[in-house]
Design a protein around this motif. Structure first.
Motif, mmCIF file in Angstrom:
data_model
loop_
_atom_site.group_PDB
_atom_site.id
_atom_site.type_symbol
_atom_site.label_atom_id
_atom_site.label_comp_id
_atom_site.label_asym_id
_atom_site.label_seq_id
_atom_site.Cartn_x
_atom_site.Cartn_y
_atom_site.Cartn_z
ATOM 1 N N THR A 37 0.829 -1.200 0.000
ATOM 2 C CA THR A 37 0.000 0.000 0.000
ATOM 3 C C THR A 37 0.865 1.251 0.000
ATOM 4 O O THR A 37 2.055 1.207 0.348
ATOM 5 C CB THR A 37 -0.906 0.028 1.244
ATOM 6 O OG1 THR A 37 -0.064 0.101 2.414
ATOM 7 C CG2 THR A 37 -1.764 -1.226 1.314
ATOM 8 N N ALA A 38 0.241 2.360 -0.364
ATOM 9 C CA ALA A 38 0.940 3.646 -0.303
ATOM 10 C C ALA A 38 1.312 3.987 1.133
ATOM 11 O O ALA A 38 2.319 4.660 1.379
ATOM 12 C CB ALA A 38 0.072 4.737 -0.915
ATOM 13 N N GLU A 39 0.503 3.521 2.085
ATOM 14 C CA GLU A 39 0.795 3.781 3.501
ATOM 15 C C GLU A 39 2.101 3.109 3.925
ATOM 16 O O GLU A 39 2.877 3.681 4.699
ATOM 17 C CB GLU A 39 -0.363 3.280 4.375
ATOM 18 C CG GLU A 39 -1.641 4.109 4.294
ATOM 19 C CD GLU A 39 -2.393 3.921 2.988
ATOM 20 O OE1 GLU A 39 -3.200 4.806 2.634
ATOM 21 O OE2 GLU A 39 -2.176 2.880 2.308
ATOM 22 N N LYS A 40 2.347 1.908 3.406
ATOM 23 C CA LYS A 40 3.611 1.233 3.741
ATOM 24 C C LYS A 40 4.786 2.004 3.157
ATOM 25 O O LYS A 40 5.823 2.163 3.810
ATOM 26 C CB LYS A 40 3.603 -0.199 3.201
ATOM 27 C CG LYS A 40 4.879 -0.966 3.513
ATOM 28 C CD LYS A 40 4.811 -2.406 3.040
ATOM 29 C CE LYS A 40 6.094 -3.169 3.345
ATOM 30 N NZ LYS A 40 6.305 -3.372 4.781
ATOM 31 N N VAL A 41 4.620 2.495 1.937
ATOM 32 C CA VAL A 41 5.684 3.285 1.321
ATOM 33 C C VAL A 41 5.962 4.533 2.147
ATOM 34 O O VAL A 41 7.125 4.884 2.396
ATOM 35 C CB VAL A 41 5.307 3.670 -0.121
ATOM 36 C CG1 VAL A 41 6.376 4.582 -0.727
ATOM 37 C CG2 VAL A 41 5.132 2.424 -0.984
ATOM 38 N N ALA A 42 4.897 5.199 2.605
ATOM 39 C CA ALA A 42 5.064 6.424 3.403
ATOM 40 C C ALA A 42 5.818 6.124 4.693
ATOM 41 O O ALA A 42 6.689 6.905 5.123
ATOM 42 C CB ALA A 42 3.708 7.035 3.708
ATOM 43 N N LYS A 43 5.519 4.996 5.302
ATOM 44 C CA LYS A 43 6.197 4.610 6.544
ATOM 45 C C LYS A 43 7.684 4.376 6.318
ATOM 46 O O LYS A 43 8.530 4.824 7.099
ATOM 47 C CB LYS A 43 5.548 3.354 7.112
ATOM 48 C CG LYS A 43 6.112 2.901 8.446
ATOM 49 C CD LYS A 43 5.366 1.689 8.961
ATOM 50 C CE LYS A 43 5.949 1.227 10.306
ATOM 51 N NZ LYS A 43 5.240 0.020 10.823
ATOM 52 N N ILE A 44 8.016 3.718 5.217
ATOM 53 C CA ILE A 44 9.424 3.442 4.912
ATOM 54 C C ILE A 44 10.137 4.724 4.490
ATOM 55 O O ILE A 44 11.300 4.938 4.837
ATOM 56 C CB ILE A 44 9.526 2.352 3.832
ATOM 57 C CG1 ILE A 44 9.033 1.022 4.401
ATOM 58 C CG2 ILE A 44 10.936 2.231 3.288
ATOM 59 C CD1 ILE A 44 8.957 -0.093 3.399
ATOM 60 N N ARG A 45 9.444 5.589 3.767
ATOM 61 C CA ARG A 45 10.051 6.858 3.367
ATOM 62 C C ARG A 45 10.471 7.670 4.596
ATOM 63 O O ARG A 45 11.481 8.413 4.555
ATOM 64 C CB ARG A 45 9.071 7.657 2.525
ATOM 65 C CG ARG A 45 9.674 8.905 1.877
ATOM 66 C CD ARG A 45 8.585 9.784 1.277
ATOM 67 N NE ARG A 45 7.931 9.194 0.131
ATOM 68 C CZ ARG A 45 8.283 9.392 -1.137
ATOM 69 N NH1 ARG A 45 9.313 10.181 -1.424
ATOM 70 N NH2 ARG A 45 7.614 8.819 -2.127
ATOM 71 N N ALA A 46 9.712 7.563 5.663
ATOM 72 C CA ALA A 46 9.993 8.342 6.869
ATOM 73 C C ALA A 46 11.129 7.770 7.697
ATOM 74 O O ALA A 46 11.633 8.431 8.602
ATOM 75 C CB ALA A 46 8.724 8.430 7.724
ATOM 76 N N GLN A 47 11.539 6.540 7.401
ATOM 77 C CA GLN A 47 12.607 5.908 8.173
ATOM 78 C C GLN A 47 13.974 6.235 7.576
ATOM 79 O O GLN A 47 14.090 6.449 6.372
ATOM 80 C CB GLN A 47 12.423 4.377 8.175
ATOM 81 C CG GLN A 47 11.157 3.906 8.872
ATOM 82 C CD GLN A 47 10.948 2.418 8.724
ATOM 83 O OE1 GLN A 47 11.668 1.750 8.010
ATOM 84 N NE2 GLN A 47 9.929 1.907 9.385
ATOM 85 N N PRO A 48 15.013 6.237 8.414
ATOM 86 C CA PRO A 48 16.358 6.439 7.879
ATOM 87 C C PRO A 48 16.773 5.254 7.038
ATOM 88 O O PRO A 48 16.395 4.108 7.321
ATOM 89 C CB PRO A 48 17.233 6.574 9.135
ATOM 90 C CG PRO A 48 16.466 5.860 10.198
ATOM 91 C CD PRO A 48 15.017 6.084 9.884
ATOM 92 N N TYR A 49 17.532 5.521 6.001
ATOM 93 C CA TYR A 49 18.000 4.461 5.111
ATOM 94 C C TYR A 49 19.034 3.607 5.829
ATOM 95 O O TYR A 49 19.940 4.121 6.495
ATOM 96 C CB TYR A 49 18.609 5.079 3.856
ATOM 97 C CG TYR A 49 19.151 4.083 2.851
ATOM 98 C CD1 TYR A 49 18.288 3.229 2.176
ATOM 99 C CD2 TYR A 49 20.503 4.036 2.568
ATOM 100 C CE1 TYR A 49 18.771 2.330 1.230
ATOM 101 C CE2 TYR A 49 21.002 3.148 1.625
ATOM 102 C CZ TYR A 49 20.122 2.296 0.965
ATOM 103 O OH TYR A 49 20.606 1.417 0.036
ATOM 104 N N VAL A 50 18.900 2.283 5.737
ATOM 105 C CA VAL A 50 19.808 1.357 6.403
ATOM 106 C C VAL A 50 20.738 0.742 5.372
ATOM 107 O O VAL A 50 20.289 0.128 4.412
ATOM 108 C CB VAL A 50 19.007 0.243 7.129
ATOM 109 C CG1 VAL A 50 19.980 -0.717 7.798
ATOM 110 C CG2 VAL A 50 18.067 0.846 8.146
ATOM 111 N N ASP A 51 22.056 0.919 5.548
ATOM 112 C CA ASP A 51 23.031 0.321 4.620
ATOM 113 C C ASP A 51 24.192 -0.231 5.422
ATOM 114 O O ASP A 51 24.471 0.229 6.494
ATOM 115 C CB ASP A 51 23.507 1.373 3.626
ATOM 116 C CG ASP A 51 24.342 0.785 2.515
ATOM 117 O OD1 ASP A 51 24.517 -0.462 2.490
ATOM 118 O OD2 ASP A 51 24.831 1.546 1.661
#
Length: 436
Positions: free
Chosen positions: A422-436
């Motif tokens: 869902t778009a909601e899942k994308v929004a949640k991940i967008r708000a998180q810091p990128y993990v590398d």
């Protein structure tokens, strides 16, 4: 009623006794290091090599100018855990550790004062380290690492996870009583591979599912769930041995090339695996990589009856015609992805990863795929393949709804068959810091 009240009373009393026992009874330390021959010395370079194999820098180097000085935040389900300073500094590092203190930290997750390390430190895997390798690591960190007298930010998890004494109960439930490594195969190559993967390489820490108390569901191949895939920091760590594992169809050469370069004809590394290859795996001896490959191939589950494979032709035809009536996800693919990954989704070997059948595309949790689309990805630069090829991120260009449409197209295109997001899942991940 009276019986029930008595039962509750005694349960409370037993609970209090159990908590007091956990708090007051000293934590158990594993057996001491075996008595090695007098004047025993590790082979030159062995300790540094083991530190690379165990990927110590992945967590304990926050600043490349200060190796092993700690401070790097490690994301956990309970909050950020800050890696400790493991340089030989005597004030903030491990300069005052004895060999037995060092062994207890690696194998039991215990500091010299008896306090517990958080299990973000994979001591449940490091318990398999041999005495000789622990001695070599100790010698390296005490004599070959530059001391850095730098404090690190204190880990401050929310209650009750900030109560380190509670880890003692977790250790009682999780840690195997034995330490060291018992070769299981009577085959030098397979046994070496098993040791690296199960012990210092701690591959199971990411690739093995965990239960309700975050215990690995197996620490070696005797467990059918060992290395069958999990999630770490929002990334999907793929199944490495199941009937439909990420390695299915790979030759020994395919797997060896991936482990040493982060790429092959089938896949490209991303997320935490990218770092593991860049900082650790590419530097292992060829014979050790061969041993890892032999072990991983040996424990593969035999494939069951073949499931019908979806026809990729309909997707290829739709993308080739590029009619205006195409669904939004397909149009977004052509606009943003098709130039590199092509209408057949096969990309270009060792340059642009294939998307048809890719583990990251078909993962149960699409978080890793969403991360890559939003933030981009860069292949590790290694000795065999120094080109650090990069994919740009599209967070600036695509909305949450557009990313979800693109992801859902990819997860059902060609032969792929995975659940939508869902778009909601994308929004949640967008708000998180990128993990590398």
């Amino acid at each position: 009623m009276r019986f029930l009240l008595k039962l509750i009373f005694w349960l409370v009393i037993l609970g209090i006794i159990a908590v007091l026992a956990i708090i007051l009874v000293p934590a158990h330390r594993s057996r001491p290091i075996a008595q090695l021959p007098e004047n025993y010395q590790s082979a030159e370079g062995r300790g540094q090599y083991m530190a690379i194999m165990a990927d110590c820098a992945a967590c304990h180097t926050g600043n490349s100018a200060q190796p092993f000085a700690g401070g790097k935040p490690i994301d956990s389900p309970f909050g950020k855990i800050y890696a400790s300073n493991i340089t030989p500094g005597k004030r903030y590092g491990i300069g005052n550790y004895s060999l037995e203190d060092f062994s207890a930290a690696l194998r039991d997750g215990l500091r010299p004062d008896g306090s517990h390390l958080y299990p973000a430190m994979p001591y449940d895997s490091y318990r398999k380290l041999t005495d000789e390798d622990i001695v070599a690591l100790y010698d390296y960190f005490m004599h070959n690492v530059q001391p850095v007298e730098q404090p690190v930010q204190k880990t401050a998890l929310v209650f009750p996870f900030n109560q380190r004494w509670g880890i003692r109960l977790w250790n009682w439930l999780v840690l195997r009583p034995e330490t060291g490594f018992t070769p299981p195969y009577n085959n030098a190559k397979l046994d070496r591979g098993a040791y690296i993967v199960e012990g210092p390489g701690h591959c199971g820490a990411c690739h093995t599912p965990r239960d309700i108390i975050f215990r690995q569901k197996g620490f070696d191949a005797s467990s059918p769930l060992y290395l069958t895939g999990s999630a770490v920091g929002g990334w999907s760590a793929p199944d490495l041995r199941g009937a439909n594992s990420a390695l299915a169809g790979w030759t020994d050469d395919d797997l060896k090339f991936y482990l040493t370069t982060g790429r092959n004809h089938y896949s490209s590394a991303a997320g935490p695996m990218n770092f593991a290859i860049r900082e650790s795996l590419q530097y292992l001896k060829s014979e050790d990589i061969d041993a890892i490959v032999a072990y991983l191939q040996h424990i593969q589950t035999k494939a069951g009856p073949q499931q019908p494979v979806r026809d990729a032709g309909s997707t290829i035809a739709m993308l080739t015609k590029a009619e205006p009536s195409m669904p939004l996800g397909a149009r977004l693919y052509l606009d943003n992805c098709g130039a590199c990954h092509f209408v057949n989704g096969l990309g270009a070997p060792e340059v642009f990863p294939r998307l048809d059948g890719a583990a990251i595309v078909n993962a149960e949790d699409a978080a890793g795929l969403i991360y890559v689309i939003l933030q981009g990805s860069r292949l590790p630069s290694t000795a065999l393949r120094p080109e650090d090829l990069a994919m740009p991120g599209f967070a600036w260009r695509l909305s949450d709804e557009e990313v979800s449409e693109l992801v859902n197209f990819l997860r059902t295109a060609w032969t792929n068959n995975a659940a939508p997001v869902t778009a909601e899942k994308v929004a949640k991940i967008r708000a998180q810091p990128y993990v590398d």
